[in-house]
Design an enzyme around this catalytic site. Structure first.
Site, PDB file in Angstrom:
ATOM      1  N   SER A  30       0.845  -1.199   0.000  1.00 24.03           N
ATOM      2  CA  SER A  30       0.000   0.000   0.000  1.00 24.03           C
ATOM      3  C   SER A  30       0.876   1.243   0.000  1.00 24.03           C
ATOM      4  CB  SER A  30      -0.867  -0.006   1.254  1.00 24.03           C
ATOM      5  OG  SER A  30      -1.465   1.259   1.443  1.00 24.03           O
ATOM      6  N   TYR A  49      -3.220  -0.851  10.177  1.00 24.14           N
ATOM      7  CA  TYR A  49      -3.248  -1.322   8.782  1.00 24.14           C
ATOM      8  C   TYR A  49      -1.946  -0.919   8.076  1.00 24.14           C
ATOM      9  CZ  TYR A  49      -4.439  -1.407   3.815  1.00 24.14           C
ATOM     10  OH  TYR A  49      -4.421  -1.628   2.458  1.00 24.14           O
TER      11      TYR A  49
HETATM   12  P1  NDP Z   1     -11.697  -5.984  -0.489  1.00 26.86           P
HETATM   13  O1  NDP Z   1     -12.121  -5.701   0.904  1.00 26.86           O
HETATM   14  O2  NDP Z   1     -12.507  -5.438  -1.597  1.00 26.86           O
HETATM   15  O3  NDP Z   1     -11.555  -7.562  -0.697  1.00 26.86           O
HETATM   16  C1  NDP Z   1     -10.847  -8.292   0.265  1.00 26.86           C
HETATM   17  C2  NDP Z   1     -10.612  -9.702  -0.218  1.00 26.86           C
HETATM   18  O4  NDP Z   1      -9.834 -10.369   0.759  1.00 26.86           O
HETATM   19  C3  NDP Z   1     -11.884 -10.500  -0.375  1.00 26.86           C
HETATM   20  O5  NDP Z   1     -11.705 -11.412  -1.415  1.00 26.86           O
HETATM   21  C4  NDP Z   1     -12.006 -11.213   0.962  1.00 26.86           C
HETATM   22  O6  NDP Z   1     -12.705 -12.459   0.896  1.00 26.86           O
HETATM   23  C5  NDP Z   1     -10.546 -11.458   1.296  1.00 26.86           C
HETATM   24  N1  NDP Z   1     -10.336 -11.523   2.733  1.00 26.86           N
HETATM   25  C6  NDP Z   1     -10.403 -10.503   3.622  1.00 26.86           C
HETATM   26  N2  NDP Z   1     -10.195 -10.951   4.865  1.00 26.86           N
HETATM   27  C7  NDP Z   1      -9.990 -12.301   4.751  1.00 26.86           C
HETATM   28  C8  NDP Z   1      -9.743 -13.333   5.685  1.00 26.86           C
HETATM   29  N3  NDP Z   1      -9.667 -13.116   6.991  1.00 26.86           N
HETATM   30  N4  NDP Z   1      -9.589 -14.593   5.203  1.00 26.86           N
HETATM   31  C9  NDP Z   1      -9.672 -14.843   3.890  1.00 26.86           C
HETATM   32  N5  NDP Z   1      -9.926 -13.913   2.966  1.00 26.86           N
HETATM   33  C10 NDP Z   1     -10.081 -12.648   3.393  1.00 26.86           C
HETATM   34  O7  NDP Z   1     -10.186  -5.478  -0.573  1.00 26.86           O
HETATM   35  P2  NDP Z   1      -9.378  -4.783  -1.767  1.00 26.86           P
HETATM   36  O8  NDP Z   1      -9.624  -5.507  -3.014  1.00 26.86           O
HETATM   37  O9  NDP Z   1      -9.613  -3.334  -1.705  1.00 26.86           O
HETATM   38  O10 NDP Z   1      -7.886  -5.002  -1.271  1.00 26.86           O
HETATM   39  C11 NDP Z   1      -7.048  -6.012  -1.786  1.00 26.86           C
HETATM   40  C12 NDP Z   1      -5.621  -5.733  -1.368  1.00 26.86           C
HETATM   41  O11 NDP Z   1      -5.205  -4.451  -1.847  1.00 26.86           O
HETATM   42  C13 NDP Z   1      -5.412  -5.699   0.142  1.00 26.86           C
HETATM   43  O12 NDP Z   1      -4.154  -6.258   0.447  1.00 26.86           O
HETATM   44  C14 NDP Z   1      -5.402  -4.214   0.457  1.00 26.86           C
HETATM   45  O13 NDP Z   1      -4.721  -3.943   1.639  1.00 26.86           O
HETATM   46  C15 NDP Z   1      -4.699  -3.679  -0.768  1.00 26.86           C
HETATM   47  N6  NDP Z   1      -4.922  -2.277  -1.054  1.00 26.86           N
HETATM   48  C16 NDP Z   1      -6.167  -1.825  -1.392  1.00 26.86           C
HETATM   49  C17 NDP Z   1      -6.347  -0.501  -1.746  1.00 26.86           C
HETATM   50  C18 NDP Z   1      -7.662   0.020  -2.178  1.00 26.86           C
HETATM   51  O14 NDP Z   1      -7.772   1.222  -2.416  1.00 26.86           O
HETATM   52  N7  NDP Z   1      -8.702  -0.792  -2.315  1.00 26.86           N
HETATM   53  C19 NDP Z   1      -5.232   0.451  -1.706  1.00 26.86           C
HETATM   54  C20 NDP Z   1      -3.968  -0.134  -1.331  1.00 26.86           C
HETATM   55  C21 NDP Z   1      -3.836  -1.441  -1.024  1.00 26.86           C
HETATM   56  P3  NDP Z   1     -14.327 -12.555   1.074  1.00 26.86           P
HETATM   57  O15 NDP Z   1     -14.915 -11.991  -0.196  1.00 26.86           O
HETATM   58  O16 NDP Z   1     -14.597 -13.994   1.208  1.00 26.86           O
HETATM   59  O17 NDP Z   1     -14.677 -11.733   2.260  1.00 26.86           O
END
Ligand code: NDP
Length: 254
Positions: A147, A160
């Site tokens: 990030s 985070y």
């Molecule tokens: P979302 O919240 O949209 O999606 C999260 C995903 O991770 C889902 O597929 C979810 O599964 C899975 N997940 C979350 N917690 C768990 C858990 N405990 N066990 C298993 N699976 C889990 O996140 P983003 O797509 O926004 O983020 C993806 C990555 O990008 C992350 O690492 C985030 O930190 C990073 N990021 C995001 C940014 C943004 O602006 N969106 C910016 C910078 C970094 P399920 O659907 O089953 O809940």
């Protein structure tokens, strides 16, 4: 021939958001994609449907990261999915994308939230790599989703940001450790991308505009178009790039 034909890729948290975008991209490039999810089976099956609808290959599997038996559950479910498709248990690409956010500012922080975020965002990817080392093929690729919060102060969600700092450090150490096997390990930082993770931060047009203004392009990115493309370091051509923090933040806070 497609760039990733014959490869198997695992994308954690590929049911939604950025993980789905990456999974789509890897499948378009020819990989068999293991679509990991935590609880949202419907969304994971949608990812698979999208990929298959475009002629790609994918399957979904579940493991709740952060749970005590997460790594065992993860590899058992992965093995079952691979076996069902007649695929080998070895794989070529691991994208550690799944993460939880929302720790809040220092005054709001609780030890429970701290422990949970570190368990999901740091402990889980590290031990997924450890357990996967005997099946990740030589010449393989590990991509850890980081990030911009590790390069720019982000007090809104201090824990985070700290977990992502740990991911960057893990990336550096593993790149050195796994280099002799031709395995590259890089971190990719996406910047603001419109996903469920930041839906609340985009709740009003004003809030949304403020997030968009963080990027020099004055917009919020989209998962499939803005992450998982360009310099995403999984191809054969990327074999000389390792231990890097790849800024894919759309010029956040330049
Ligand atoms: P979302 O919240 O949209 O999606 C999260 C995903 O991770 C889902 O597929 C979810 O599964 C899975 N997940 C979350 N917690 C768990 C858990 N405990 N066990 C298993 N699976 C889990 O996140 P983003 O797509 O926004 O983020 C993806 C990555 O990008 C992350 O690492 C985030 O930190 C990073 N990021 C995001 C940014 C943004 O602006 N969106 C910016 C910078 C970094 P399920 O659907 O089953 O809940």
């Amino acid at each position: 021939m497609s760039a990733l034909a014959g490869r198997t890729a695992i994308v954690t948290g590929a049911s939604r958001g950025i993980g789905r975008g990456i999974a789509e991209r890897l499948a378009t490039d020819g990989a068999l994609v293991a679509v990991h999810y935590g609880s949202n089976e419907k969304a994971a099956l949608e990812t698979v449907e999208i990929i298959e609808g475009r002629g790609g290959r994918a399957f979904a599997f579940r493991a709740e990261l952060g749970a005590p038996d997460a790594v065992d559950t993860f590899y058992a479910a992965l093995d079952a999915g691979l076996a069902e498709r007649g695929a080998a248990r070895e794989f070529d690409i691991l994208v550690n994308n799944a993460a939880a956010s929302g720790s809040g500012r220092i005054h709001q922080l609780t030890t429970e939230v701290f422990d949970r975020l570190f368990a999901i965002n740091v402990k889980a990817p590290l031990f997924l790599v450890q357990r996967g080392l005997d099946r990740l093929r030589d010449g393989g690729r590990i991509v850890n989703i980081s990030s911009a919060a590790t390069k720019h102060a982000f007090p809104d969600s201090v824990t985070y940001a700290m977990t992502k700092g740990a991911v960057d450090t893990m990336t550096l150490a593993l790149a050195k450790e796994l280099g002799p096997r031709g395995i590259t390990v890089n971190a990719v930082a996406p910047g603001y991308i419109a996903t469920d993770m930041n839906a609340r931060r985009r709740a009003t047009p004003e809030a949304s505009a403020a997030l968009a203004a963080m990027s020099v392009f004055n917009r919020i990115g989209t998962p499939a178009a803005d992450v998982g493309r360009g310099r995403f370091p999984v191809s054969d051509e990327a074999r000389w790039i390792t231990g890097q923090y790849v800024d894919a933040t759309g010029g956040t806070a330049l």
